[in-house]
Design a protein around this motif. Structure first.
Motif, short mmCIF file in Angstrom:
data_model
loop_
_atom_site.label_atom_id
_atom_site.label_comp_id
_atom_site.label_asym_id
_atom_site.label_seq_id
_atom_site.Cartn_x
_atom_site.Cartn_y
_atom_site.Cartn_z
N ILE A 132 46.54 21.58 61.82
CA ILE A 132 47.07 21.53 62.42
C ILE A 132 47.44 22.99 62.11
CG2 ILE A 132 49.54 20.36 63.24
CD1 ILE A 132 48.11 17.48 61.47
N MET A 133 47.50 23.61 60.92
CA MET A 133 48.29 24.80 61.44
C MET A 133 47.29 25.94 62.27
SD MET A 133 50.73 25.40 58.76
CE MET A 133 51.23 27.02 58.23
N THR A 134 46.22 25.46 62.70
CA THR A 134 45.48 26.23 63.42
C THR A 134 46.18 26.35 64.84
OG1 THR A 134 43.64 24.51 63.49
CG2 THR A 134 43.16 26.33 61.73
N GLY A 135 46.70 25.27 65.14
CA GLY A 135 47.17 25.35 66.78
C GLY A 135 48.57 26.37 66.87
N ARG A 136 49.03 26.62 65.59
CA ARG A 136 50.03 27.13 65.38
C ARG A 136 49.62 28.74 65.55
NH1 ARG A 136 54.63 25.11 66.88
NH2 ARG A 136 55.31 26.70 65.40
#
Lengths: 658, 272
Positions: free
Chosen positions: B116-120
Motif C-alpha cells: 500500500i505504501m507503494t501507492g504513496r
C-alpha cells in the motif's frame, strides 16, 4: 497507601475510584488501544476529564438519576469510560452482547427500558434502529465510530465525541449537579446491570450494587496481589460479568491498565505486543491455541519437532512441580531451564504469555491435558468458579493448589454450603441485589438469609476442601435403570479431544445414552489435509467414514474412562451421530457464552434423537440455519448413526470379584 | 448531459457535481482491429460510473485509454475542463488518477503495508541519499505517508494482515489490498477494473460496501468495469454499455435496464 484505601470512608463508587486514581496515578496509563498501528494511551487524568465531559453531555441530553443506558460494542476505551460517565451522571450502565442478533437485543432493550443506547459502530446503530419500535423508551443513540453513518437521520443520533464536547462546553450549567449526583452514590446504589446469557428461557437482568463490585474487586485483588503494575487485555464481551470485574472493578480498584485490541482479528497479535501480566480466557481460547501449536508442530521439521517433544516431555513432568515450589532434582531443574531457553520461552513469547503472573480460566471445564500443557510451560494458570449473580467469584484456586478437576476453595468472604440434593449454595458480599423486574426469580434464587442457589451440583473434597462441580443440578437426572445421569461430565470428557468441538449427551429417563458430536474444523481439517482426504464442505468432512471411525475411537475411549466411575458408569455412550452443522448461538443452540442449550437442541433435532434410539442406520434431516446477517436458510443431510462399544461396568467387576 | 457546470442529485440524495472527465469520439485500433469505435461519455465529480458490456466489448481498453496506457488514434480526452495531451501512465497518475487491475498486480513478496505504501510514491520527494541516511525529510515523509497508509488499512479493515506477505493472502483479500494501494494515491478519479471478478457472494458484498464507502467517505469519483450486472446496477449512478467497441447505451441503471439494444446485447436476439 493513603487513608482512602481503607474500607471505612473509602471510595464507594466507580467514579469515586476514578477520582482517587487520577489523584494517585494521574500520569499512569488507564487505557490503551491500538489505532492506526500504534498504541494510544489514556492516562488516568485524561480518563477523568473525558468521563466528566461525557457525563455532563449525557445530562445535557436529559439523563435522569436511575435511567438505564445500554452500551453495545467491542471492547474500546471510550465504551468503558462511557459506562463510568453514566454512573457519574447518576444512571445505570447496561452492557449488552455486541453479537446479539436484533431479536435478542430487542428483548433486553425493552426489558431494561433504556432511554439511551451507546454503541460502537454502524452495525449496532442499524440493529438498534431496527428494533426501536419494540423498545419505545429509546430516545437517543450515541455512536463512537462515524463510518457509514453520515447519511443517517441525526435528530436522535449523535457522535459520542460531540456529546462529550457539548458536555464540556456546558460545564458551568451541569458541573454542580453532576457532583451532587456523584456524591449521592453510596455503597448500596446500583453499579451496573448485567444480563445473564440465559441457558434457559429469557435473559435476566442482574442488578449489582457498588458494594458487590467494589468488595469483590478488593477481595480478589488482594487474593492475587494485583497492583497498579498489571497489564490486562480486554477482549472478552463487555456484557459478561467477568469483563466488568476485570476491566472495570479490579482495574479501578488496583489502578492497572486495560488494553483494548485493534480489532477482533488482531487480538492474538495484540496480546503478544502487550504481554499481559494478568490474563483471563475461557477454556476454548486455551484449547484453540494449543490446537494451533500442535498443528504447527506437526508441520515443523524433524529437528524442531524432536526438540519440542523432548523438552515438552521434561516440562510436563516437572514444570507444574517447579511452579508449585515443590522439590525437583537438579538434573530436571537444569533440563527445564534449558528447555525454557530453547523451546518454552520462545513459545510463551509467541503466544504472548511471557509475563503472565496470574492466569484464570472458567466458564467450562478445561481438559486436563490442556491445563497441564500451560502449567508445564510455567504459566500460573488457575481455575475459578463464578456466576453473574455472585459478581463472578465463588471459588478460586490459590497459587500452589492448582488441579484440573476442582474449581478451588471459597473465595475470600464467600461462604459455601451443599444442600442434600447436591446443589451448591453460596453467600458473599458480592451477592446480587435482585433480578430486574422479576421478583419471583429473585425469590426462588436468593433466600432471606442471602444464600444463593448456583443451580450446579457438586461436592467438597473432604481432604483438600476444594469444590468439585459435577453438572448443572437440573441436568443431573436418572436413567430408566435408576443410574445417575450427568451429561456434562461425559460431554467434557469428549470435548477434551481436540477433534471434538462440542458434544451433547442424551439419556435422561432412557435405558442408555447417546450423543451428538461436532467436529473441530481446524483440527480435523488439518488431519484431512495431511492424509490427502478431499472434502468440499464442513458437512462432507463431518460425514466422512474415516472421521466417523476416529470419532468412534474417541467415544470408546471415553466409555472406558466413564466405566471407571462407579456412580456414573451408566452414562456410557451406546450410539452417536456427527452433526452436519456446527451448533451455533445464532441458531439459538448455544448461549452467547457458548453453553449448550439442551432443551432447544432436543426439540430442534428430535428426529435425529428418535433415530438414535430406534436402531436405524441413517437419518435424513433438514435444519433451519440463521446467517450472521439474520437471514434464514435450510440445510439438509443424511447422517449415519454409529454404534460404539461399551466398556464393562466397574460395578459388574465388583460383583464378579465378590 | 452536456452541461459542464451543473450536476444532478441521485435517488439516494447525493449531490453529483460537474463534469470531471470527458471522452470525446474516442476510436482505438490495434492494427486492423477496431477495439473502440467513436465513443463519447463523461464522468462527473463524485459519481460512481460503470462501464459494462459482454466479453470483448472493449471495456478494459476504454479504462486503459483513461489511465493513459493506450493512446487512441482519434478523439480527445478532457480532464477538469482541459484537453489532455498524450501522456505516459505515470503522468496520468500524477494528475490524480489511480487504478486497480483485473489480474491482481501486487508485489507478492512484500507485506500488505509495503504494497500500500507503494501507492504513496507520488507523495515522496526525498532522494535516494536522504532515504539511505534516513535523516530529516526522508524520516518526516515516511511518518506522514505511513499515517495515511494506516488510515487506509483501518478503513479497509485489514489490520490483522498488515505485515503478512501478499503472496500468502487469499484472492478476495488481495483484491482489497489492491484497492488500498489505489486509495493510497489519494486519487481524484479511481478506476476499478472488474473489482468483483472471481469473488464469492460474501466477498462481493464486502467489496461493494467498500466501494460505496470510498465514494461516500472520501468523496472520490469512481469509474468501474464490471461483469456482474446485479452489482453494477446496485452500485452505480450512471452506466455506459458497450458492445463490439460501440456504445449502445448510457444512463441511469433503470434507463439502461429498459434499453432494448442493451437487452439484445446481453440476452441475445433471434435472427429470423
Amino acid at each position: 497507601m493513603n487513608a482512602s484505601d481503607t474500607p471505612t470512608g473509602g471510595p464507594v463508587s466507580i467514579p469515586a475510584l476514578l477520582r482517587r486514581n487520577a489523584r494517585k496515578w494521574g500520569a499512569r496509563a488507564a487505557y490503551r488501544e491500538k489505532a492506526y498501528g500504534i498504541w494510544q494511551t489514556w492516562t488516568w487524568t485524561r480518563t477523568l476529564v473525558e468521563v466528566e465531559g461525557l457525563a455532563m453531555g449525557l445530562m445535557a441530553l436529559d439523563l435522569q438519576p436511575g435511567d438505564h443506558v445500554a452500551v453495545v460494542g467491542r471492547n474500546r476505551p471510550e465504551l468503558y469510560m462511557s459506562m463510568v460517565s453514566v454512573q457519574m451522571a447518576g444512571g445505570v450502565p447496561v452492557p449488552l452482547y455486541q453479537d446479539a442478533v436484533a431479536e435478542e437485543m430487542a428483548y433486553v432493550l425493552e426489558h431494561c427500558g433504556a432511554r439511551y443506547v451507546i454503541v460502537g459502530d454502524q452495525e449496532q446503530v442499524d440493529k438498534v434502529l431496527e428494533v426501536q419500535d419494540r423498545a419505545p423508551a429509546i430516545e437517543h443513540i450515541l455512536y463512537l465510530d462515524p463510518r457509514g453513518l453520515r447519511k443517517y437521520d441525526h435528530s436522535r443520533l449523535h457522535a459520542l465525541e460531540d456529546i462529550m464536547a457539548e458536555g464540556r462546553v456546558a460545564h458551568e450549567r451541569f458541573e454542580a449537579e453532576m457532583k451532587r449526583r456523584e456524591a449521592a452514590l453510596d455503597y448500596d446504589s446500583t453499579c451496573v446491570m448485567l444480563y445473564t446469557s440465559g441457558t434457559t428461557g429469557k435473559p435476566k437482568g442482574v442488578v449489582l450494587s457498588n458494594r458487590n463490585i467494589i468488595e469483590t474487586s478488593k477481595a480478589s485483588s488482594t487474593f492475587d496481589k494485583l497492583s497498579e503494575q498489571e497489564e490486562v487485555l480486554a477482549y472478552l464481551p463487555m456484557a459478561w460479568v467477568g469483563d466488568f470485574i476485570f476491566s472495570i472493578g479490579q482495574a479501578y480498584w488496583a489502578g492497572f491498565c486495560v488494553n483494548c485490541p485493534e480489532s477482533a482479528d488482531t487480538t492474538m497479535v495484540d496480546l503478544r505486543e502487550i504481554g499481559p501480566t494478568y490474563y483471563f480466557a475461557p477454556p476454548r481460547v486455551f484449547e484453540t491455541q494449543l490446537t494451533n501449536v500442535m498443528i504447527r508442530m506437526e508441520d515443523a521439521g524433524r529437528f524442531k519437532k524432536h526438540l519440542f517433544d523432548r523438552f515438552m516431555g521434561v516440562a510436563k513432568r516437572v514444570g507444574p512441580q517447579i511452579l508449585d515450589g515443590k522439590p525437583v532434582s537438579s538434573t530436571d531443574r537444569f533440563m527445564y531451564w534449558l528447555g525454557n531457553l530453547l523451546v518454552l520461552g520462545p513459545l510463551k513469547n509467541t503466544l504472548g504469555f511471557t509475563k503472565v503472573r496470574v492466569g484464570y480460566t472458567a466458564g467450562e471445564a478445561i481438559g486436563p491435558e490442556i491445563f497441564d500443557f500451560y502449567r508445564a510451560m510455567g504459566i500460573n494458570l488457575k481455575q475459578l468458579y463464578g456466576q453473574t449473580e455472585a459478581s463472578v467469584f465463588i471459588t478460586q484456586q490459590p497459587d500452589n493448589e492448582v488441579r484440573p478437576d476442582t474449581v478451588g476453595v471459597a473465595s475470600p468472604g464467600v461462604e459455601i454450603k451443599i444442600e442434600e440434593n447436591g446443589e451448591v449454595f453460596y453467600r458473599s458480599p458480592g451477592v446480587f441485589q435482585e433480578y430486574y423486574k422479576n421478583p419471583e426469580s429473585t425469590a426462588s434464587t436468593k433466600d432471606d438469609e442471602g444464600w444463593v442457589a448456583t443451580g450446579d451440583a457438586g461436592f467438597i473434597e473432604p481432604d483438600t476442601g476444594h469444590l468439585r462441580i459435577i453438572d448443572r443440578a437440573k441436568d443431573v437426572g436418572k436413567m430408566s435403570s435408576g443410574a445417575l445421569f450427568a451429561p456434562k461430565y461425559v460431554e467434557n470428557k469428549l470435548k477434551f479431544f481436540p477433534n471434538i468441538l462440542e458434544a451433547v449427551v442424551f439419556g435422561g429417563g432412557r435405558d442408555r445414552c447417546t450423543a451428538f458430536l461436532n467436529i473441530d474444523l481446524t483440527a480435523v481439517g488439518n488431519w484431512a489435509e495431511r492424509n490427502n482426504i478431499a472434502y468440499s464442505s464442513y458437512q462432507e468432512l463431518a460425514g466422512h467414514p474415516e472421521v466417523l471411525q476416529t470419532m468412534r475411537e474417541h467415544v470408546e475411549e471415553v466409555n472406558a474412562s466413564v466405566a471407571q466411575d462407579e456412580m456414573l458408569s451408566g452414562c456410557q455412550i451406546h450410539r452417536f451421530v456427527v452433526l452436519h452443522k456446527e451448533l451455533d448461538a445464532d441458531d439459538g443452540e448455544l448461549t452467547r457464552t457458548r453453553k449448550v442449550r439442551r432443551r432447544i437442541i432436543e426439540d430442534k433435532f428430535a428426529d435425529i434423537i428418535t433415530a438414535l434410539y430406534d436402531g436405524s442406520d441413517s437419518v435424513y434431516t433438514e435444519t433451519e440455519v440463521t446467517y450472521e446477517d439474520g437471514r434464514k436458510g435450510a440445510i439438509s443431510a443424511t447422517l449415519s448413526l454409529v454404534d460404539a462399544d461399551v466398556a464393562a461396568v466397574a460395578q459388574a467387576n465388583k460383583v464378579a470379584a465378590e | 448531459m452536456k452541461d459542464m457546470t451543473e450536476g444532478y442529485t441521485t435517488p439516494d440524495g447525493r449531490q453529483i457535481g460537474g463534469v470531471m472527465m470527458e471522452m470525446k469520439n474516442i476510436t482505438l485500433r490495434f492494427g486492423g482491429v477496431v477495439a473502440i469505435k467513436d465513443i463519447s461519455f463523461d464522468i462527473r465529480e463524485g459519481e460512481i460510473r460503470a462501464i459494462i458490456g459482454p466479453n470483448g466489448a472493449g471495456k478494459s481498453s476504454m479504462l486503459n485509454v483513461i489511465s493513459g496506457f493506450y493512446h487512441p488514434q482519434e478523439g480527445e480526452v478532457w480532464f477538469h475542463g482541459k484537453k489532455r495531451p498524450t501522456m505516459r501512465p505515470y503522468q496520468v497518475a500524477r494528475q490524480g488518477i489511480a487504478r486497480t487491475f483485473q489480474n491482481i498486480a501486487l508485489f507478492e513478496g512484500m507485506s500488505v503495508l509495503d504494497n500500500i505504501m507503494t501507492g504513496r510514491l507520488n507523495y515522496m520527494k526525498s532522494t535516494i541519499l536522504d532515504q539511505a541516511l534516513w535523516w530529516g525529510k526522508a524520516e518526516r515523509e515516511e511518518t506522514e505517508n505511513r499515517a495515511k497508509v494506516e488510515e487506509i488499512i483501518d478503513f479497509l479493515e485489514i489490520q490483522s494482515i498488515r505485515k503478512t506477505p501478499v503472496g500468502r493472502l487469499p484472492y478476495g483479500l488481495k483484491k482489497r489490498v489492491e484497492l488500498g494501494r489505489a486509495l493510497a494515491a489519494q486519487p481524484k478519479l479511481l478506476l476499478l477494473d472488474e473489482p468483483m471478478a472471481g469473488m464469492n457472494v460474501e466477498e462481493k458484498e464486502d467489496m461493494s460496501r467498500f466501494i460505496l464507502d470510498v465514494n461516500d467517505e472520501f468523496g472520490m469519483t469512481i469509474a468501474l468495469i464490471e461483469h456482474d450486472m446485479g452489482v453494477v446496477m446496485d452500485l452505480s449512478d450512471r452506466v455506459v454499455v458497450m458492445d463490439y467497441g460501440k456504445k449502445i447505451g448510457d444512463g441511469t441503471p433503470d434507463e439502461v435496464r429498459s434499453n432494448q439494444a442493451v437487452i439484445d446485447a446481453y440476452l441475445g436476439v433471434s435472427h429470423d
